[in-house]
Design an enzyme around this catalytic site. Structure first.
Site, PDB file in Angstrom:
ATOM      1  N   ASP A 244       3.862  -0.924  -8.219  1.00  0.00           N
ATOM      2  CA  ASP A 244       3.613  -0.368  -9.765  1.00  0.00           C
ATOM      3  C   ASP A 244       3.091   0.777  -9.932  1.00  0.00           C
ATOM      4  OD1 ASP A 244       1.487  -0.239  -8.704  1.00  0.00           O
ATOM      5  OD2 ASP A 244       0.325   0.185 -10.013  1.00  0.00           O
TER       6      ASP A 244
ATOM      7  N   ASP B 269       1.244  -1.577   0.126  1.00  0.00           N
ATOM      8  CA  ASP B 269       0.235   0.140   0.266  1.00  0.00           C
ATOM      9  C   ASP B 269       0.893   1.085  -0.090  1.00  0.00           C
ATOM     10  OD1 ASP B 269      -1.453   2.095   0.570  1.00  0.00           O
ATOM     11  OD2 ASP B 269      -2.685   0.831   1.852  1.00  0.00           O
TER      12      ASP B 269
ATOM     13  N   LYS C 271      -0.668   9.702   1.349  1.00  0.00           N
ATOM     14  CA  LYS C 271      -0.565  11.448   2.303  1.00  0.00           C
ATOM     15  C   LYS C 271       0.610  10.864   3.126  1.00  0.00           C
ATOM     16  CE  LYS C 271      -5.696  11.407   1.629  1.00  0.00           C
ATOM     17  NZ  LYS C 271      -6.969  11.551   1.996  1.00  0.00           N
TER      18      LYS C 271
END
Length: 219
Positions: free
Chosen positions: A156, A120, A124
């Site tokens: 990616d 992940d 932010k």
């Protein structure tokens, strides 16, 4: 990336405590010696295994090694377990747990390779400490990786890759391999590359895959 809930996954996991540790107490040491048929084999760990295509393929191709799939989502753990059982992989264990406690679940200097695949990105700024390549995570990895071991990372996400390179460099890690377009490399690493589900999906769309291999300074 969160998977859809799999109602059967909890039941399957509960039926196979010999293969899955479901959210163990990080205060209790895990005796991995008792969980593998042959505990003398080198150990490799994947953090964030998703549906398990990478880690089950790796375990199938390398019976001479032991593997642990670390995955937080119970539905994903169930999918990995289903594949493990189908392939009869006695060299693969599944740890359903938070990677923030990774150094509690493994003894110091116990893993030869640690894999981070399509983690992940937490884009932010306020979530920086959740990124699996943040310095506090690197510190935990250094504890459990052997002095001659290394970390392998694929994504990616260009932003996460740039951040990870900087974070690892600032931590003092040594880079053995760096690529901003893994699938178009003329290198033995791509010849032995095992794709994850997300990697296959992203590469099929023409997205470049970023990758690196790095090790830690001598402790």
């Amino acid at each position: 990336m969160r998977l859809r809930n799999k109602p059967w996954a909890v039941s399957l996991v509960n039926q196979h405590p010999e293969s899955v540790l479901d959210r163990p107490d990080p205060q209790n040491t895990i005796n991995w010696t008792d969980r593998f048929a042959d505990d003398t084999k080198p150990l490799e760990i994947e953090i964030g295994s998703g549906k398990g295509q990478f880690i089950t393929t790796l375990a199938e191709q390398h019976p001479e090694k032991n593997f642990v799939a670390v995955e937080l989502q119970i539905s994903a753990a169930g999918m990995i377990l289903r594949s493990k059982l189908a392939k009869n992989l006695n060299n693969l264990q599944i740890l359903c747990a938070d990677a923030a406690n990774i150094d509690c679940y493994f003894a110091p200097d116990s893993a030869d390779v640690l894999y981070l695949n399509f983690s992940d990105p937490w884009p932010k700024s306020r979530h920086e400490k959740r990124r699996l390549t943040y310095k506090s995570f690197l510190q935990k990895y250094q504890k459990i990786i052997t002095p001659h071991g290394h970390l392998e990372f694929k994504t990616d996400n260009a932003g996460l890759f740039a951040y990870s390179v900087q974070s690892m460099n600032n931590y003092g890690m040594n880079f053995d391999f760096v690529s901003v377009d893994l699938h178009n490399e003329v290198h033995e690493i791509i010849a032995n590359n095992i794709e994850t589900e997300y990697e296959h999906k992203f590469a099929a769309k023409g997205n470049p895959i970023y990758a690196l291999h790095a090790d830690f300074e001598v402790k």
